[in-house]
Design an enzyme around this catalytic site. Structure first.
Site, PDB file in Angstrom:
ATOM      1  N   ARG A  20       0.841  -1.208   0.000  1.00 36.75           N
ATOM      2  CA  ARG A  20       0.000   0.000   0.000  1.00 36.75           C
ATOM      3  C   ARG A  20       0.874   1.255   0.000  1.00 36.75           C
ATOM      4  NH1 ARG A  20      -0.835   4.597   2.614  1.00 36.75           N
ATOM      5  NH2 ARG A  20      -0.654   3.577   4.639  1.00 36.75           N
ATOM      6  N   ASP A  21       1.551   1.507   1.093  1.00 35.36           N
ATOM      7  CA  ASP A  21       2.314   2.754   1.200  1.00 35.36           C
ATOM      8  C   ASP A  21       3.466   2.784   0.194  1.00 35.36           C
ATOM      9  OD1 ASP A  21       2.672   5.228   2.327  1.00 35.36           O
ATOM     10  OD2 ASP A  21       2.984   4.516   4.357  1.00 35.36           O
ATOM     11  N   HIS A 218       3.075   3.522  13.031  1.00 35.54           N
ATOM     12  CA  HIS A 218       3.380   3.535  11.593  1.00 35.54           C
ATOM     13  C   HIS A 218       4.430   4.627  11.388  1.00 35.54           C
ATOM     14  CE1 HIS A 218       2.169   3.593   7.197  1.00 35.54           C
ATOM     15  NE2 HIS A 218       2.664   4.816   7.312  1.00 35.54           N
ATOM     16  N   HIS A 220       7.857   6.451   9.216  1.00 40.32           N
ATOM     17  CA  HIS A 220       8.702   6.606   8.022  1.00 40.32           C
ATOM     18  C   HIS A 220      10.130   6.862   8.482  1.00 40.32           C
ATOM     19  CE1 HIS A 220       5.701   6.712   4.680  1.00 40.32           C
ATOM     20  NE2 HIS A 220       4.927   6.683   5.745  1.00 40.32           N
ATOM     21  N   CYS A 251       4.882   9.104   0.669  1.00 42.09           N
ATOM     22  CA  CYS A 251       3.475   9.405   0.407  1.00 42.09           C
ATOM     23  C   CYS A 251       3.341  10.585  -0.554  1.00 42.09           C
ATOM     24  CB  CYS A 251       2.766   9.722   1.722  1.00 42.09           C
ATOM     25  SG  CYS A 251       1.055  10.248   1.465  1.00 42.09           S
ATOM     26  N   ASN A 260       8.664   4.056   4.298  1.00 43.93           N
ATOM     27  CA  ASN A 260       8.473   3.515   5.647  1.00 43.93           C
ATOM     28  C   ASN A 260       9.778   2.899   6.127  1.00 43.93           C
ATOM     29  OD1 ASN A 260       5.596   3.067   4.285  1.00 43.93           O
ATOM     30  ND2 ASN A 260       5.386   3.299   6.490  1.00 43.93           N
TER      31      ASN A 260
HETATM   32  N1  COA Z   1     -12.915   4.503  -3.828  1.00 42.83           N
HETATM   33  C1  COA Z   1     -13.099   4.647  -5.149  1.00 42.83           C
HETATM   34  N2  COA Z   1     -13.593   5.763  -5.728  1.00 42.83           N
HETATM   35  C2  COA Z   1     -13.933   6.766  -4.893  1.00 42.83           C
HETATM   36  C3  COA Z   1     -13.771   6.674  -3.520  1.00 42.83           C
HETATM   37  C4  COA Z   1     -13.232   5.481  -2.983  1.00 42.83           C
HETATM   38  N3  COA Z   1     -13.024   5.339  -1.677  1.00 42.83           N
HETATM   39  N4  COA Z   1     -14.186   7.823  -2.960  1.00 42.83           N
HETATM   40  C5  COA Z   1     -14.606   8.618  -3.961  1.00 42.83           C
HETATM   41  N5  COA Z   1     -14.452   7.981  -5.130  1.00 42.83           N
HETATM   42  C6  COA Z   1     -14.760   8.488  -6.458  1.00 42.83           C
HETATM   43  C7  COA Z   1     -16.139   9.096  -6.539  1.00 42.83           C
HETATM   44  O1  COA Z   1     -17.107   8.118  -6.846  1.00 42.83           O
HETATM   45  C8  COA Z   1     -15.968  10.097  -7.651  1.00 42.83           C
HETATM   46  O2  COA Z   1     -15.957   9.415  -8.889  1.00 42.83           O
HETATM   47  P1  COA Z   1     -16.567  10.092 -10.222  1.00 42.83           P
HETATM   48  O3  COA Z   1     -15.817  11.351 -10.445  1.00 42.83           O
HETATM   49  O4  COA Z   1     -16.316   9.048 -11.263  1.00 42.83           O
HETATM   50  O5  COA Z   1     -18.020  10.300  -9.913  1.00 42.83           O
HETATM   51  C9  COA Z   1     -14.554  10.627  -7.427  1.00 42.83           C
HETATM   52  O6  COA Z   1     -13.869   9.569  -6.729  1.00 42.83           O
HETATM   53  C10 COA Z   1     -14.512  11.881  -6.607  1.00 42.83           C
HETATM   54  O7  COA Z   1     -15.282  11.698  -5.440  1.00 42.83           O
HETATM   55  P2  COA Z   1     -15.410  12.780  -4.276  1.00 42.83           P
HETATM   56  O8  COA Z   1     -16.283  12.217  -3.215  1.00 42.83           O
HETATM   57  O9  COA Z   1     -15.778  14.108  -4.878  1.00 42.83           O
HETATM   58  O10 COA Z   1     -13.971  12.805  -3.695  1.00 42.83           O
HETATM   59  P3  COA Z   1     -12.810  13.883  -3.822  1.00 42.83           P
HETATM   60  O11 COA Z   1     -12.465  14.160  -5.240  1.00 42.83           O
HETATM   61  O12 COA Z   1     -13.126  15.013  -2.938  1.00 42.83           O
HETATM   62  O13 COA Z   1     -11.607  13.026  -3.197  1.00 42.83           O
HETATM   63  C11 COA Z   1     -10.999  11.199  -1.785  1.00 42.83           C
HETATM   64  C12 COA Z   1     -11.687  12.542  -1.886  1.00 42.83           C
HETATM   65  C13 COA Z   1     -10.838  10.866  -0.303  1.00 42.83           C
HETATM   66  C14 COA Z   1     -11.846  10.141  -2.459  1.00 42.83           C
HETATM   67  C15 COA Z   1      -9.626  11.270  -2.483  1.00 42.83           C
HETATM   68  O14 COA Z   1      -8.944  12.420  -2.074  1.00 42.83           O
HETATM   69  C16 COA Z   1      -8.791  10.049  -2.206  1.00 42.83           C
HETATM   70  O15 COA Z   1      -9.096   8.961  -2.644  1.00 42.83           O
HETATM   71  N6  COA Z   1      -7.659  10.220  -1.478  1.00 42.83           N
HETATM   72  C17 COA Z   1      -6.784   9.138  -1.187  1.00 42.83           C
HETATM   73  C18 COA Z   1      -5.794   9.569  -0.203  1.00 42.83           C
HETATM   74  C19 COA Z   1      -4.762   8.501   0.079  1.00 42.83           C
HETATM   75  O16 COA Z   1      -4.947   7.333  -0.155  1.00 42.83           O
HETATM   76  N7  COA Z   1      -3.616   8.949   0.604  1.00 42.83           N
HETATM   77  C20 COA Z   1      -2.532   8.102   0.902  1.00 42.83           C
HETATM   78  C21 COA Z   1      -2.770   7.227   2.054  1.00 42.83           C
HETATM   79  S1  COA Z   1      -2.787   8.031   3.601  1.00 42.83           S
HETATM   80 ZN    ZN Z   2       2.828   6.132   5.605  1.00 43.49          ZN
END
Ligand code: COA
Ligand code: ZN
Length: 313
Positions: A20-21, A218, A220, A251, A260
């Site tokens: 994942r990370d 957790h 790094h 990240c 990490n």
């Molecule tokens: N899994 C899959 N798709 C997702 C989702 C999830 N958990 N959450 C939202 N989506 C999709 C929505 O369906 C939407 O799709 P569409 O444009 O095709 O309709 C799109 O993503 C945007 O959704 P929205 O609710 O507006 O989210 P956002 O654009 O504000 O983004 C997050 C918010 C949280 C979904 C996004 O920032 C994210 O996935 N971040 C991941 C952060 C991460 O993993 N960081 C590293 C680890 S700590």
């Molecule tokens: Zn991390």
């Protein structure tokens, strides 16, 4: 009067987070088959807990888009406890639908980092945590872990005090009251120091100890503190430690952070002190070599630099 030496614990659980990370940090998404080979090598090394990926927006992190496929491949692996990270209710529902039994819900203590990482306020993340808890209550045999990002330091705002963590943790624990829970204090940037780790674990455990609540760390290794921080966490109540084979990672939403703590460095420190991890170090190093060969992968590990014939197993 002579002092008693600090005794190491009998055993520590290692949670392997490279899939994942680590894999999320490689800019061009890896072919699923390459991920599968790395994960298989980790399983062969004796890894028993693994964060295999995340259910996040594929636009935010295309590197994680094949998590469902990976879960399907490894869900029935005997002796392997699989987890997946989720940032919202949608992620939790997707994780459950793909057969994940252990959901890692992430939110950051720092408002700025939470907005950068999951694009909403800490309060909104807590509201969604309540919905995730409801969802898991209705799904038998599922386990919740809470990853509290930036529990020591924020890449934008600097040092985080234990009181800031306490404020968020208290609300989160109020929402999860009767559920078994593992709380991971996350050093997202790698800028924590061992004594800060000791202080946060001591203070927070002192305030929130309860039946069914376990603690994890957790970390790094950006500033070379990874193993030291992990050991201080262990001696102040953490029973599970996240690490990434090869020290892979960095990240995309934490500028300035590298990978990490390398699993092999941590395992070496523990096994040389007689602590059981269940991990076979030569095989783990073989897995780390595989990680290092991934195109675009940035690895960092002390143990891989030591000639193998000079290692004590
Ligand atoms: N899994 C899959 N798709 C997702 C989702 C999830 N958990 N959450 C939202 N989506 C999709 C929505 O369906 C939407 O799709 P569409 O444009 O095709 O309709 C799109 O993503 C945007 O959704 P929205 O609710 O507006 O989210 P956002 O654009 O504000 O983004 C997050 C918010 C949280 C979904 C996004 O920032 C994210 O996935 N971040 C991941 C952060 C991460 O993993 N960081 C590293 C680890 S700590
Ligand atoms: Zn991390």
């Amino acid at each position: 009067m002579s002092e008693t030496p600090l005794a190491p614990p009998a055993a520590v659980e290692i949670v392997e987070v490279a899939p994942r990370d680590g894999f999320q940090s490689i800019q061009t998404p890896l072919p699923t088959v390459d991920k599968q080979r790395c994960i298989q090598a980790l399983v062969e090394a004796g890894i028993t807990r693994m964060e295999i990926g995340s259910f996040v927006s594929p636009r935010a992190l295309p590197q994680m888009a094949d998590t469902g496929e990976l879960v399907a491949n490894f869900a029935n692996q005997t002796g392997l406890r699989l987890a997946a990270l989720v940032p919202n209710l949608k992620g939790a529902k997707l994780a459950l639908a793909h057969g994940v039994r252990e959901v890692v819900y992430v939110l950051s203590v720092s408002e700025t980092h939470n907005r950068s990482n999951v694009r909403r306020s800490v309060e909104e993340s807590l509201d969604d945590l309540a919905r995730v808890v409801e969802c898991l209550r209705n799904a038998d045999g599922t386990v919740l872990r809470l990853d509290l990002g930036t529990s020591f330091d924020c890449p934008f705002d600097g040092a985080i005090s234990w009181q800031q963590v306490d404020a968020v943790l208290a609300k989160a624990l109020g929402l999860t009251a009767d559920l078994p829970l593992e709380v991971a204090l996350c050093d997202t940037t790698g800028r924590a120091s061992p004594y800060q780790v000791a202080e946060h674990f001591t203070r927070l455990r002192g305030r929130h100890a309860r039946e069914g609540l376990d603690w994890a760390f957790h970390g790094h290794d950006t500033y070379g503190m990874g193993v030291a921080n992990a050991l201080f966490a262990i001696h102040h109540g953490a029973t599970a430690i996240d690490a990434a084979c090869g020290g892979l990672g960095g990240c995309p939403f934490a500028p300035g952070a590298t990978g990490n703590t390398a699993t092999e460095d941590l395992v070496y420190a523990l096994q040389r002190s007689g602590v059981q991890t269940g991990i076979d170090l030569p095989r783990l190093l073989a897995a780390a070599d595989r990680m290092a060969a991934l195109p675009g992968g940035k690895t960092a590990s002390h143990l891989r630099q030591v000639p193998r014939e000079r290692l004590c197993w």
